[in-house]
Design a protein around this motif. Structure first.
Motif, mmCIF file in Angstrom:
data_model
loop_
_atom_site.group_PDB
_atom_site.id
_atom_site.type_symbol
_atom_site.label_atom_id
_atom_site.label_comp_id
_atom_site.label_asym_id
_atom_site.label_seq_id
_atom_site.Cartn_x
_atom_site.Cartn_y
_atom_site.Cartn_z
ATOM 1 N N VAL A 133 58.619 32.710 8.537
ATOM 2 C CA VAL A 133 59.803 33.566 8.587
ATOM 3 C C VAL A 133 61.004 32.824 8.018
ATOM 4 C CG1 VAL A 133 61.394 34.812 10.094
ATOM 5 C CG2 VAL A 133 58.932 34.881 10.551
ATOM 6 N N ARG A 136 60.953 32.724 4.250
ATOM 7 C CA ARG A 136 61.409 33.967 3.606
ATOM 8 C C ARG A 136 62.930 33.997 3.512
ATOM 9 N NH1 ARG A 136 56.912 38.048 4.202
ATOM 10 N NH2 ARG A 136 55.303 36.995 5.403
ATOM 11 N N PHE A 332 58.628 41.815 4.902
ATOM 12 C CA PHE A 332 59.218 41.433 6.189
ATOM 13 C C PHE A 332 60.205 42.493 6.669
ATOM 14 C CE2 PHE A 332 62.452 39.244 8.751
ATOM 15 C CZ PHE A 332 61.642 38.736 9.754
#
Length: 598
Positions: A133, A136, A332
């Protein structure tokens, strides 16, 4: 996720290049006027640069053909200086505008990602690496910003040159121009072929980059555990495995994309040689002295013409990486959020009656771990939840706080279903102390007031005294204004005391204590227990505990095993029954007795 774990991914999954690029371009809609201005400036600057060799050719003709016209030569010279100066100015402004736009777009992406992080259900983080995460938000977003800053205007510049240069070439020689234009289909055919084969490797490169960031983050955060269990070799082996996959995908993607420039240059050099031969033949055949200057200018245009074609190849390579990054960000942001809040009901005056009505729940579909659970906690009662590991104790708290939604049944507070409350309101009803202490980098004052920023210093100090942590704080440099960092000399037990004080300052009508005294010594545990008794007085509180001696004074003790309530009652009642609780308590008593004898 546990150390050494990383999310599964189907790397053979087909990626939509066009959709990813459209998503990236859609992020520019709020800055379309600035982008349009930047593109216009890029086009104008390119046009002026393209016209430069043509004006230079006119100047050469005035020099080659006597008599010399110094006025014309001077005029053309001044014109060249003005054109190149304007081209520089347009390029400068265009780069400034696009740098500002790309920075804004990157900022917006990061803002959207952090908002998305707060909207995702906890189940998402059960299945995905924190490091992935973070990758990203950092690597992928940075790549998108660089692509917008460098590639968008470069794309317009290249297209303008590819269109404008042939136009100027036609004014010099239509025969040579037609021969030169053979380069366009050859070069673009080569670019499309390379893009087709290399795109999957760019996707894998970004994916493995996220995986390696996730692995490093997990190993670093669990460094002490890795050291304690001699897990360095396994951690290094996992790292080498991911790193090797990243190396292979990066090598293949970069190798294939790197073929563009030399291949395009090869085609351009062949065309250049052909133009020189063909131009010389035309000049000799026509016996035209002026055509010699045209050939010189034409070859200059050919050299310039190779640049935008090669630049387009480079841009397509960058776009492949950007498409992979864009797809990761897009995926995402497209993850399913927590279910929306319902009517957002509130309770005028919270009494603290909590009811579990036939609640069933499982983290995965078809795997139920809480089975038809029903229980009522009366206002002001202290409810202890005990049982072996995996019995479902913490899961009950997760459901109560709406970290997860019940599969069946309902939970009510004072007769109001928590599903009819907003999550933020439902969670504000409970002060919470977890087994895992969480304190962020900042002053102790900021950490203590995290759940109640409007609390006064007097209230903060009073709570810290109740938690028996005030004296410790006064011995620290800066007292309540000391900056708490990872390397601060604060023990785990002291951090636990601080989190307990934080819950006291929050002053919620109900409390949840999940193994709140597990990280403190026996003497401190007694002090904390006294403070907890004062804190929980008049408040409905749920206490999860393994040390059964700490919850003997609980009003009700829920004994769980395999997701079901097997017994409940007061300590004395359960001991008289001689059932599962009696066995648990006796086993701990025997362990303590053996430890004392040793």
């Amino acid at each position: 996720m546990p150390p050494f774990a990383r999310p599964n991914s189907n790397l053979n999954k087909s990626k939509n290049f066009k959709k990813s690029i459209k998503f990236l371009l859609a992020s520019l809609k709020h800055y379309r006027f600035a982008v349009i201005l930047s593109l216009i400036l890029a086009a104008l600057g390119t046009v002026l640069s393209i016209m430069g060799p043509y004006v230079l050719n006119k100047m050469m003709q005035e020099i080659v053909v006597p008599p010399f016209n110094f006025d014309a030569i001077t005029r053309f010279g001044i014109m060249l200086v003005i054109m190149y100066a304007l081209a520089f100015g347009f390029s400068y402004i265009q780069n400034f505008v696009m740098a500002k736009v790309s920075a804004k777009v990157s900022q917006n992406f990061r803002r959207k990602i952090i908002e998305k992080i707060n909207k995702l259900p906890l189940s998402y983080y059960d299945k995905n690496s924190y490091g992935d995460v973070l990758s990203r938000m950092t690597n992928d977003v940075d790549l998108l910003g660089q692509t917008l800053n460098n590639s968008l205007s470069g794309l317009i510049t290249s297209l303008t040159m590819i269109i404008g240069i042939p136009v100027m070439m036609f004014t010099l020689s239509w025969e040579l121009t037609l021969f030169t234009l053979i380069e366009i289909p050859l070069a673009f055919g080569l670019i499309m072929l390379i893009v087709k084969f290399s795109q999957k490797y760019f996707v894998r490169q970004q994916k493995f980059l996220g995986d390696i960031n996730g692995h490093i983050e997990e190993i670093y955060s669990a460094h002490n555990v890795v050291k304690a269990f001699n897990g360095e070799a396994k951690a290094l082996s996992e790292f080498d495995d991911i790193n090797n996959k990243l190396r292979v995908s990066a090598r293949k993607s970069q190798f294939l994309s790197a073929l563009m420039m030399p291949s395009i240059n090869f085609i351009g050099n062949v065309i250049y040689a052909g133009v020189c031969v063909l131009g010389a033949w035309i000049a000799i055949s026509s016996n035209n002295l002026l055509f010699v200057t045209s050939i010189v200018t034409f070859t200059t245009y050919i050299r310039i013409f190779n640049q935008p074609i090669a630049q387009l190849g480079s841009i397509f390579s960058t776009l492949q990486s950007a498409a992979a990054a864009s797809e990761r960000v897009m995926e995402f942001l497209a993850e399913e959020n927590e279910a929306p809040d319902a009517q957002a009901k509130t309770i005028k005056k919270v009494k603290g009656k909590v009811e579990f009505n036939n609640v069933s729940f499982g983290y995965e579909e078809g795997k139920t771990i809480i089975h038809n659970f029903s229980f009522t906690a009366q206002p002001g009662q202290k409810i202890a939840i005990v049982g072996p590991t995996g019995a479902g104790k913490t899961t009950l708290v997760n459901l109560l706080m709406r970290f997860y939604e019940t599969g069946e049944g309902d939970i009510t507070v004072d007769g109001v279903s928590i599903k009819e409350m907003s999550r933020s309101y439902a969670r504000s009803l409970f002060g919470m102390v977890l087994q895992d202490t969480w304190l962020f980098e900042g002053t102790l004052r900021e950490n203590l007031k995290f759940g109640n920023t409007s609390a006064t210093d007097e209230e903060m100090i009073k709570a810290c005294k109740m938690a028996n942590v005030h004296h410790f704080i006064t011995t620290l440099p800066g007292n309540y204004d000391m900056i708490l960092k990872e390397d601060s000399m604060v023990s785990q037990g002291q951090k636990q005391l601080l989190t307990i004080a934080r819950a006291m300052i929050q002053n919620s009508p109900m409390l949840i204590l999940d193994e709140a005294t597990s990280s403190v010594d026996t003497r401190t545990e007694v002090l904390i227990q006294e403070a907890m008794d004062r804190l929980t007085k008049g408040r409905t509180s749920f206490v999860i505990a393994h040390r059964l001696s700490t919850i003997r004074n609980a009003d009700q003790i829920i004994v769980m095993n395999n997701g079901q309530v097997v017994e409940y009652g007061s300590h004395d009642q359960l001991m008289e029954q001689g059932g599962f609780y009696f066995t648990l308590y006796s086993s701990q008593f025997d362990e303590n007795k053996e430890m004392k004898e040793e």
